[in-house]
Design an enzyme around this catalytic site. Structure first.
Site, short mmCIF file in Angstrom:
data_model
loop_
_atom_site.label_atom_id
_atom_site.label_comp_id
_atom_site.label_asym_id
_atom_site.label_seq_id
_atom_site.Cartn_x
_atom_site.Cartn_y
_atom_site.Cartn_z
N ARG A 72 0.86 -1.19 0.00
CA ARG A 72 0.00 0.00 0.00
C ARG A 72 0.89 1.24 0.00
O ARG A 72 1.72 1.41 0.89
CB ARG A 72 -0.93 0.04 1.22
CG ARG A 72 -2.08 1.06 1.06
CD ARG A 72 -2.89 1.24 2.33
NE ARG A 72 -2.11 1.93 3.35
CZ ARG A 72 -1.92 1.47 4.57
NH1 ARG A 72 -2.43 0.31 4.94
NH2 ARG A 72 -1.21 2.16 5.44
N GLU A 77 4.58 7.18 2.39
CA GLU A 77 5.39 5.99 2.60
C GLU A 77 4.86 4.86 1.73
O GLU A 77 3.75 4.93 1.19
CB GLU A 77 5.37 5.57 4.07
CG GLU A 77 4.01 5.14 4.59
CD GLU A 77 4.05 4.72 6.04
OE1 GLU A 77 5.15 4.65 6.62
OE2 GLU A 77 2.96 4.46 6.61
N ASN A 97 4.16 0.82 2.13
CA ASN A 97 4.06 -0.30 3.07
C ASN A 97 4.20 -1.61 2.33
O ASN A 97 3.45 -1.88 1.38
CB ASN A 97 2.71 -0.26 3.78
CG ASN A 97 2.47 1.04 4.52
OD1 ASN A 97 2.90 1.20 5.66
ND2 ASN A 97 1.79 1.98 3.89
N SER A 126 -2.72 -2.73 6.07
CA SER A 126 -3.96 -2.91 6.83
C SER A 126 -5.21 -2.41 6.10
O SER A 126 -5.14 -1.61 5.18
CB SER A 126 -3.86 -2.19 8.17
OG SER A 126 -3.60 -0.82 7.96
N LYS A 144 11.81 3.06 5.90
CA LYS A 144 11.88 4.50 5.66
C LYS A 144 13.22 4.91 5.04
O LYS A 144 13.28 5.78 4.18
CB LYS A 144 11.67 5.25 6.98
CG LYS A 144 10.40 4.89 7.75
CD LYS A 144 9.16 5.28 7.00
CE LYS A 144 7.92 5.14 7.87
NZ LYS A 144 7.64 3.75 8.30
N LYS A 146 11.25 10.63 11.14
CA LYS A 146 10.70 9.28 11.11
C LYS A 146 11.74 8.23 11.50
O LYS A 146 12.81 8.17 10.89
CB LYS A 146 10.15 8.96 9.72
CG LYS A 146 8.96 9.79 9.29
CD LYS A 146 8.43 9.31 7.96
CE LYS A 146 7.14 10.01 7.59
NZ LYS A 146 6.57 9.44 6.33
N GLU A 179 6.92 0.74 11.85
CA GLU A 179 5.61 0.69 11.23
C GLU A 179 4.55 0.64 12.32
O GLU A 179 4.83 0.34 13.47
CB GLU A 179 5.48 -0.55 10.33
CG GLU A 179 6.54 -0.66 9.25
CD GLU A 179 6.47 0.44 8.22
OE1 GLU A 179 5.38 1.03 8.05
OE2 GLU A 179 7.50 0.74 7.59
N GLY A 180 3.29 0.94 11.92
CA GLY A 180 2.19 0.77 12.85
C GLY A 180 1.59 2.05 13.40
O GLY A 180 0.59 2.02 14.09
N ARG A 239 -8.04 7.47 4.74
CA ARG A 239 -8.09 7.72 6.18
C ARG A 239 -8.19 9.22 6.41
O ARG A 239 -7.46 10.00 5.81
CB ARG A 239 -6.84 7.16 6.86
CG ARG A 239 -6.81 5.65 6.93
CD ARG A 239 -5.46 5.13 7.37
NE ARG A 239 -4.43 5.41 6.37
CZ ARG A 239 -3.16 5.07 6.50
NH1 ARG A 239 -2.75 4.48 7.59
NH2 ARG A 239 -2.29 5.34 5.55
#
Length: 562
Positions: free
Chosen positions: A225, A241, A243, A248, A397, A451, A455-456, A538
């Site tokens: 993603r 970024e 992923n 998710s 990253k 950064k 992740e998360g 989001r």
């Protein structure tokens, strides 16, 4: 708070990936909405501090309370149409429709319809607030569930930038694959980070062992993603970024798309919005098809697809491809796993063809050596890993920052058009070995994001904390700065919206982040899948820095093309 009476709940069915616990950081209420889908809609009562769902019934009055806030306002809307407001960089507020036309009665019905739709279609998650009162909450389908946090209306988004994001997806898919094959690049680019970041170091150690074994991943599967924001000042779509592990919400994002289409169709007369302008979203179907095709390419009908999950994992995947699946934690894999002489991975005596990592992206997933042994065991096997250790590292990253350097993309691509498309969406990215950028970030920290290799959600550093962290690193004079990168802070357009969490409707100004899913599957030289596979929108209040839904900062949304 008024007296609370006994109330009744409708039965909630769980959908694909719908049972993940989400922390509640928007409000303090532990109560959820009560609704009656087979009876007339309730009448709602509002005041500045309490949103009460009432119906003329002696048994059914449930109060939802939350603290007052200076940064948010709650329904009803009485202030009229939203005009220009001050933001971080003075950008204008953009409205998709006339918010003045959404009166209290219409808003009540939309909220009610959305909550009922969510319960009937599986747009629900385990409710953490009742976990300790109800031990089975979120572990037994239908027990202790609440609707997932979502925006009541879709977010406006320019169609041209939507098309750009979709066109970038197969290029990024191919880029990840090519970077993963360049072990020397991965090791060198992360060499300084390895010295100061123990988690990245352990991942690199596994990667090094695979190189020493000359381990080849002939079947490679990526479910990615790529996240973007639309910068208000430059009108550029800039990547946040990429992923490559545990991307998710493919399940819930599809449901929010359908929810918004349903609301727009049902209330079209009052909203004046066309549901056809919300792009279709089949992310979960396309991801499932990619997993099934990877299983087929492995060519062992007896083999399983294994999902590596966290200890208290609540995501659930329903199997529609007649492929047997199992769910195991890293510790369970260490205890039950075995590597056969031909490279086959077995867990509990059963052969495994495909490994999907829902866990393994954070240091907390490896509390002991047992988990690291399991990760190494899987990497040594012939099973298809999603992601492999190389794909995992390609999504860090630091690699993102390295790829943004001049002439680095040319190492992986010859097509100048593809290189130009990628470079156009790159935001400013720098290592902390650039003294000029460090000076700028200390002087104007509000224009940078710091950064770490994590992740998360909830890990980034913003505002004055950027200055303080950089000054601290300079004072210490160590190599700890290699654990971070600096990124240009993006300031997207602010839009008025309604945010739903725990049955409460919040009206606020918000910003959004668009994630485009991508699926990639190849067997040796044959590319079987390389496609855009749906999207995730989001939305969060504009005053919030972080943007993770699972971390409690944002809500799920969809887009309305303009």
């Amino acid at each position: 708070m008024s007296t609370k009476f006994p109330f009744q709940r409708v039965t909630i069915q769980m959908g694909v990936g719908s049972s993940h616990f989400l922390p509640n950081k928007t409000c303090s209420s532990a109560f959820t909405a009560t609704f009656y889908p087979h009876q007339s809609p309730p009448s709602f009562s509002f005041n500045p501090n309490t949103f009460v769902f009432q119906r003329p019934c002696k048994r059914a009055t449930t109060q939802l309370s939350f603290p007052s806030s200076s940064s948010s306002s709650f329904v009803p809307l009485s202030s009229g149409k939203v005009d220009q407001v001050e933001t971080q960089v003075g950008s204008a507020v953009r409205a998709m429709c006339d918010f003045q036309g959404i009166d209290e009665e219409l808003l009540q019905r939309m909220v009610y319809d959305a909550l009922v739709w969510s319960s009937l279609h599986g747009l629900v998650v385990g409710d953490r607030t009742v976990k300790f009162k109800l031990q089975r909450s979120g572990t037994v389908p239908g027990v202790g569930m609440v609707h997932a946090p979502f925006a009541l209306l879709p977010m406006p988004f320019p169609e041209s930038h939507w098309q750009q994001a979709c066109e970038l997806t197969p290029i990024f898919n191919e880029l990840v694959d090519r970077v993963s094959l360049d072990g020397k690049f991965l090791q060198e680019a992360l060499s300084r980070t390895k010295k100061v970041d123990s988690f990245t170091s352990r991942l690199l150690d596994i990667h090094s062992k695979m190189q020493e074994m000359n381990k080849k991943e002939e079947i490679r599967l990526g479910l990615h993603r790529s996240d973007y924001m639309l910068d208000e000042q430059t009108k550029l779509l800039l990547q946040i970024e990429l992923n490559t592990i545990s991307s998710s919400f493919p399940g819930l994002s599809c449901l929010v798309t359908e929810l918004h289409r349903s609301l727009l169709n049902h209330h079209r007369k009052h909203l004046g919005l066309d549901s056809k302008m919300i792009p279709g979203n089949k992310a979960v179907t396309q991801f499932a098809e990619a997993l099934a095709k990877a299983w087929k390419e492995y060519n062992n009908p007896r083999a399983l697809v294994m999902f590596v999950v966290q200890t208290e994992e609540r995501n659930i995947l329903y199997n529609t491809h007649d492929v047997t699946t199992i769910r195991k934690t890293l510790a369970e894999i260490d205890a039950e796993g075995e590597l056969l002489p031909d490279g086959t991975l077995t867990v509990g005596g059963q052969p495994v063809s495909v490994v999907y990592f829902r866990a393994g992206y954070a240091p907390t997933d490896y509390p002991s050596e047992s988990e690291w042994r399991a990760r190494l065991l899987m990497e040594q096997s012939s099973a298809v890993k999603c992601p492999s250790i190389s794909y995992h590292l390609a999504g860090t990253k630091k690699i993102q920052q390295e790829l943004a350097k001049p002439n680095v993309l040319e190492r992986f691509f010859e097509n100048k058009d593809d290189i130009a498309k990628l470079r156009k969406c790159f935001a400013g990215l720098w290592g902390l070995d650039d003294s000029n950028i460090i000076k700028d970030a200390i002087e104007k920290p509000e224009f940078f994001v710091m950064k770490p290799q994590r992740e998360g959600g909830g890990n980034n550093i913003y505002g004055n904390d950027v200055r303080e962290t950089l000054l601290k690193l300079q004072k210490e004079g160590t190599e700890e700065d290699a654990a971070y990168i600096l990124m240009q802070r993006i300031f997207p357009t602010v839009s008025p919206t309604f945010l739903m969490r725990d049955g409460i409707c919040h009206r606020d100004n918000a910003i959004s982040e668009l994630g485009i899913y991508g699926a990639y599957l190849r067997n040796k030289e044959k590319v079987i899948i390389n496609e855009q596979s749906g999207y995730l929108m989001r939305t969060k209040v504009s005053s919030s820095n972080e943007g993770g839904v699972a971390a409690g900062f944002a809500v799920l949304d969809s887009i309305y093309l303009t």
